[in-house]
Design an enzyme around this catalytic site. Structure first.
Site, PDB file in Angstrom:
ATOM      1  N   THR A  87       0.829  -1.213   0.000  1.00 44.56           N
ATOM      2  CA  THR A  87       0.000   0.000   0.000  1.00 44.56           C
ATOM      3  C   THR A  87       0.866   1.267   0.000  1.00 44.56           C
ATOM      4  OG1 THR A  87      -1.753  -1.215   1.126  1.00 44.56           O
ATOM      5  CG2 THR A  87      -1.903   1.184   1.167  1.00 44.56           C
ATOM      6  N   GLU A 107       1.291   9.580  -5.651  1.00 44.14           N
ATOM      7  CA  GLU A 107       1.717  10.957  -5.378  1.00 44.14           C
ATOM      8  C   GLU A 107       2.703  11.408  -6.459  1.00 44.14           C
ATOM      9  OE1 GLU A 107       2.813  11.706  -1.303  1.00 44.14           O
ATOM     10  OE2 GLU A 107       3.034  13.840  -1.691  1.00 44.14           O
ATOM     11  N   HIS A 119      -7.217   0.786  -1.193  1.00 41.01           N
ATOM     12  CA  HIS A 119      -6.451  -0.262  -1.890  1.00 41.01           C
ATOM     13  C   HIS A 119      -7.382  -1.469  -1.943  1.00 41.01           C
ATOM     14  CE1 HIS A 119      -2.221  -2.283  -2.335  1.00 41.01           C
ATOM     15  NE2 HIS A 119      -3.030  -2.555  -3.343  1.00 41.01           N
TER      16      HIS A 119
END
Ligand SMILES: CC(C)(COP(=O)(O)OP(=O)(O)OC[C@H]1O[C@@H](n2cnc3c(N)ncnc32)[C@H](O)[C@@H]1OP(=O)(O)O)[C@@H](O)C(=O)NCCC(=O)NCCS
Length: 124
Positions: free
Chosen positions: A34, A42, A68
Site C-alpha cells: 500500500t 503521489e 487499496h
C-alpha cells in the site's frame, strides 16, 4: 501558471521485490505494498503538474485519502493516472486511479499545495 482542471498524466511500473509489503514492512506477503502504491500515486500527481507551475515554485502533498482494493503480484504491471480536478488558489485537488493487468487496484483523493521551496525550507 497553466494548471487547468482536467490536466492528467499516466505512468506505469512493474511490481518488483523492492516494492512489496515485505520490503516496506507494511505486511508479510509478496504483493504490491500500500505505501508503494501511495508513493506511486503521489509521484504521478507531481509529474501531472510539473510543467504547469510558474518557475521557482513547487508543490507539497497535504492530504491523501486512499483505497487499496485488490492485491497485485510481483511481475505484474501497474498503471496509474492522476487527473487535476480542482484548482483553488494554491490548493490543487487530484483524483488518482491505479489498475493492474486485471483491473482496478486502488484510488485516491489527493491534495497538494503550491509553495516557494526556499521559504518552505526556512519554515520546516
Ligand atoms: C502546505 C503548508 C505549508 C500550508 O501551510 P500554510 O502556508 O501555513 O497555510 P495554511 O495552514 O493557511 O493552509 C492553507 C490552506 O491549505 C489547507 N491545508 C493545509 N494543510 C492541510 C492538510 N494537511 N489537509 C487539508 N488541508 C490543508 C488549509 O486548510 C488552508 O485552506 P484554506 O485556504 O481553504 O483555508 C503546510 O500545511 C505544510 O507544511 N504541510 C506539510 C507538507 C509536507 O511537508 N509534505 C510532505 C513533503 S511533499
Amino acid at each position: 501558471m497553466s494548471l487547468e482542471e482536467g490536466l492528467n498524466f499516466t505512468q506505469e511500473l512493474i511490481v518488483e521485490d523492492t516494492n512489496t509489503a515485505i520490503a516496506h514492512g507494511s505486511g508479510k506477503l509478496p504483493v504490491f505494498a500500500t505505501p508503494a502504491m501511495v508513493a506511486f500515486m503521489e509521484n504521478t500527481a507531481v509529474k501531472c503538474i510539473e510543467n504547469g507551475l510558474d518557475k521557482g515554485l513547487d508543490t507539497v502533498g497535504i492530504q491523501i485519502d486512499t483505497k487499496h482494493i485488490k492485491a497485485t503480484k510481483v511481475g505484474k504491471k501497474v498503471t496509474c493516472t492522476a487527473t487535476l480536478t480542482k484548482v483553488d488558489g494554491k490548493k490543487l485537488t487530484f483524483q488518482i486511479e491505479a489498475t493492474d493487468e486485471d483491473g482496478p487496484i486502488g484510488s485516491s483523493l489527493h491534495k497538494r499545495y503550491i509553495i516557494d521551496p526556499i521559504k518552505f525550507m526556512e519554515r520546516a
